[in-house]
Design an enzyme around this catalytic site. Structure first.
Site, mmCIF file in Angstrom:
data_model
loop_
_atom_site.group_PDB
_atom_site.id
_atom_site.type_symbol
_atom_site.label_atom_id
_atom_site.label_comp_id
_atom_site.label_asym_id
_atom_site.label_seq_id
_atom_site.Cartn_x
_atom_site.Cartn_y
_atom_site.Cartn_z
ATOM 1 N N LYS A 9 0.835 -1.205 0.000
ATOM 2 C CA LYS A 9 0.000 0.000 0.000
ATOM 3 C C LYS A 9 0.877 1.265 0.000
ATOM 4 O O LYS A 9 2.098 1.182 0.201
ATOM 5 C CB LYS A 9 -0.911 -0.040 1.225
ATOM 6 C CG LYS A 9 -1.850 -1.261 1.263
ATOM 7 C CD LYS A 9 -2.832 -1.145 2.434
ATOM 8 C CE LYS A 9 -3.390 -2.492 2.837
ATOM 9 N NZ LYS A 9 -4.305 -2.389 4.003
ATOM 10 N N TYR A 49 -12.166 -2.995 -2.046
ATOM 11 C CA TYR A 49 -12.593 -2.984 -0.641
ATOM 12 C C TYR A 49 -14.119 -2.962 -0.501
ATOM 13 O O TYR A 49 -14.639 -2.529 0.530
ATOM 14 C CB TYR A 49 -11.969 -1.787 0.089
ATOM 15 C CG TYR A 49 -10.525 -2.015 0.475
ATOM 16 C CD1 TYR A 49 -10.152 -3.081 1.301
ATOM 17 C CD2 TYR A 49 -9.511 -1.151 0.045
ATOM 18 C CE1 TYR A 49 -8.821 -3.291 1.665
ATOM 19 C CE2 TYR A 49 -8.181 -1.356 0.410
ATOM 20 C CZ TYR A 49 -7.853 -2.432 1.220
ATOM 21 O OH TYR A 49 -6.541 -2.627 1.587
ATOM 22 N N PHE A 57 -14.651 3.256 8.589
ATOM 23 C CA PHE A 57 -13.304 3.596 8.123
ATOM 24 C C PHE A 57 -13.176 3.577 6.595
ATOM 25 O O PHE A 57 -12.127 3.920 6.051
ATOM 26 C CB PHE A 57 -12.263 2.661 8.750
ATOM 27 C CG PHE A 57 -12.450 1.199 8.441
ATOM 28 C CD1 PHE A 57 -12.026 0.653 7.243
ATOM 29 C CD2 PHE A 57 -13.056 0.353 9.370
ATOM 30 C CE1 PHE A 57 -12.197 -0.693 6.957
ATOM 31 C CE2 PHE A 57 -13.234 -1.004 9.096
ATOM 32 C CZ PHE A 57 -12.807 -1.518 7.880
ATOM 33 N N ARG A 85 -0.783 -14.764 4.069
ATOM 34 C CA ARG A 85 -1.440 -14.142 5.228
ATOM 35 C C ARG A 85 -0.588 -14.309 6.492
ATOM 36 O O ARG A 85 -0.522 -13.408 7.329
ATOM 37 C CB ARG A 85 -2.827 -14.755 5.455
ATOM 38 C CG ARG A 85 -3.849 -14.413 4.380
ATOM 39 C CD ARG A 85 -4.401 -13.011 4.488
ATOM 40 N NE ARG A 85 -5.243 -12.816 5.639
ATOM 41 C CZ ARG A 85 -6.008 -11.741 5.837
ATOM 42 N NH1 ARG A 85 -6.029 -10.767 4.926
ATOM 43 N NH2 ARG A 85 -6.730 -11.616 6.914
ATOM 44 N N THR A 91 -3.920 -7.679 11.346
ATOM 45 C CA THR A 91 -4.240 -6.386 10.730
ATOM 46 C C THR A 91 -3.573 -5.205 11.424
ATOM 47 O O THR A 91 -3.031 -4.315 10.777
ATOM 48 C CB THR A 91 -5.774 -6.188 10.696
ATOM 49 O OG1 THR A 91 -6.368 -7.339 10.091
ATOM 50 C CG2 THR A 91 -6.164 -4.952 9.898
ATOM 51 N N ARG A 102 3.834 -7.043 9.218
ATOM 52 C CA ARG A 102 3.210 -5.992 10.030
ATOM 53 C C ARG A 102 3.780 -5.967 11.445
ATOM 54 O O ARG A 102 3.938 -4.892 12.041
ATOM 55 C CB ARG A 102 1.694 -6.196 10.060
ATOM 56 C CG ARG A 102 1.007 -5.864 8.725
ATOM 57 C CD ARG A 102 -0.402 -6.384 8.685
ATOM 58 N NE ARG A 102 -1.161 -5.967 7.505
ATOM 59 C CZ ARG A 102 -2.342 -6.474 7.182
ATOM 60 N NH1 ARG A 102 -2.895 -7.425 7.939
ATOM 61 N NH2 ARG A 102 -2.977 -6.046 6.117
ATOM 62 N N ASN A 112 -0.963 -0.264 7.492
ATOM 63 C CA ASN A 112 -0.390 -1.589 7.767
ATOM 64 C C ASN A 112 0.332 -2.173 6.550
ATOM 65 O O ASN A 112 0.600 -3.361 6.483
ATOM 66 C CB ASN A 112 -1.457 -2.538 8.322
ATOM 67 C CG ASN A 112 -2.605 -2.758 7.351
ATOM 68 O OD1 ASN A 112 -2.524 -2.358 6.199
ATOM 69 N ND2 ASN A 112 -3.650 -3.398 7.818
ATOM 70 N N HIS A 115 -1.545 -5.642 1.699
ATOM 71 C CA HIS A 115 -2.800 -6.407 1.600
ATOM 72 C C HIS A 115 -2.486 -7.808 1.104
ATOM 73 O O HIS A 115 -1.603 -7.981 0.271
ATOM 74 C CB HIS A 115 -3.762 -5.733 0.606
ATOM 75 C CG HIS A 115 -4.895 -6.624 0.222
ATOM 76 N ND1 HIS A 115 -6.039 -6.734 0.985
ATOM 77 C CD2 HIS A 115 -5.045 -7.509 -0.803
ATOM 78 C CE1 HIS A 115 -6.842 -7.624 0.431
ATOM 79 N NE2 HIS A 115 -6.268 -8.103 -0.653
ATOM 80 N N GLU A 126 -9.816 -10.666 -6.642
ATOM 81 C CA GLU A 126 -8.812 -9.597 -6.606
ATOM 82 C C GLU A 126 -7.802 -9.723 -7.748
ATOM 83 O O GLU A 126 -7.379 -8.715 -8.330
ATOM 84 C CB GLU A 126 -8.121 -9.590 -5.241
ATOM 85 C CG GLU A 126 -9.071 -9.145 -4.127
ATOM 86 C CD GLU A 126 -8.569 -9.432 -2.719
ATOM 87 O OE1 GLU A 126 -7.447 -9.953 -2.571
ATOM 88 O OE2 GLU A 126 -9.311 -9.137 -1.763
#
Ligand code: DAT
Ligand code: MG
Length: 148
Positions: A9, A49, A57, A85, A91, A102, A112, A115, A126
């Site tokens: 990100k 998203y 948020f 993951r 998160t 993270r 963070n 993704h 995705e």
């Protein structure tokens, strides 16, 4: 074999963490089958998203993820979705385990850095969204030393 969608990100790009993050996926033994950088359109970010569109948020998240370049990647391997993951971690960076991206590099929930798809259905959705042109089909010779 699975393919998962992973995206660095804008905070990860701004913090010069592209190499650090990509290196972790490479060293783990995953195979890179897609990679590009772009400043996402609002349309793309909203579609990505969409599951969070009712959350408070959401507007901030869209503003953040369209604020600058992201690095879009497709990584392939046995159970690649779960493996990615686990590499990424929880998160919120303050709760993420040390050893995860993270957990090692972040201190925030929103910022963070990365993704990763959370299930086969979301990975397929995705990958189609961010790589409509498809991914690379290639033989990685080193793979013979990754899986027995
Ligand atoms: P993850 O990225 O770990 O899959 P998620 O899908 O629940 O997490 O949420 C997507 C992103 O939205 C997450 O990376 C950061 C942001 N986010 C989630 N929950 C949030 C919250 N309570 N406050 C602010 N941002 C949040
Ligand atoms: Mg998620």
């Amino acid at each position: 074999m699975e393919t998962t969608y992973v995206m660095i990100k804008p905070d990860g790009v701004q913090r010069n963490l592209i190499g650090e993050i990509v290196g972790r996926f490479e060293r783990k033994g995953l195979k890179l089958v897609g990679m590009k950088a772009m400043v996402p359109t609002e349309e793309l970010a909203r579609a990505h998203y969409d599951v969070h569109k009712e959350r408070p948020f959401f507007p901030g998240l869209i503003k953040f993820v369209t604020s600058g370049p992201v690095v879009c990647m497709a990584w392939q391997g046995v159970e690649a979705i779960t493996v990615a993951r686990k590499l990424i971690g929880a998160t919120n960076g303050r709760q993420a385990e040390p050893g995860t991206i993270r957990g090692d590099l972040g201190m925030d929930m929103g910022f963070n850095m990365i993704h990763g798809s959370d299930a086969p259905e979301t990975a397929a959705f995705e990958l189609g969204l961010w790589f409509p042109e498809g991914t690379m089909d290639w033989e990685k010779t080193m793979t013979q030393w990754v899986y027995e």
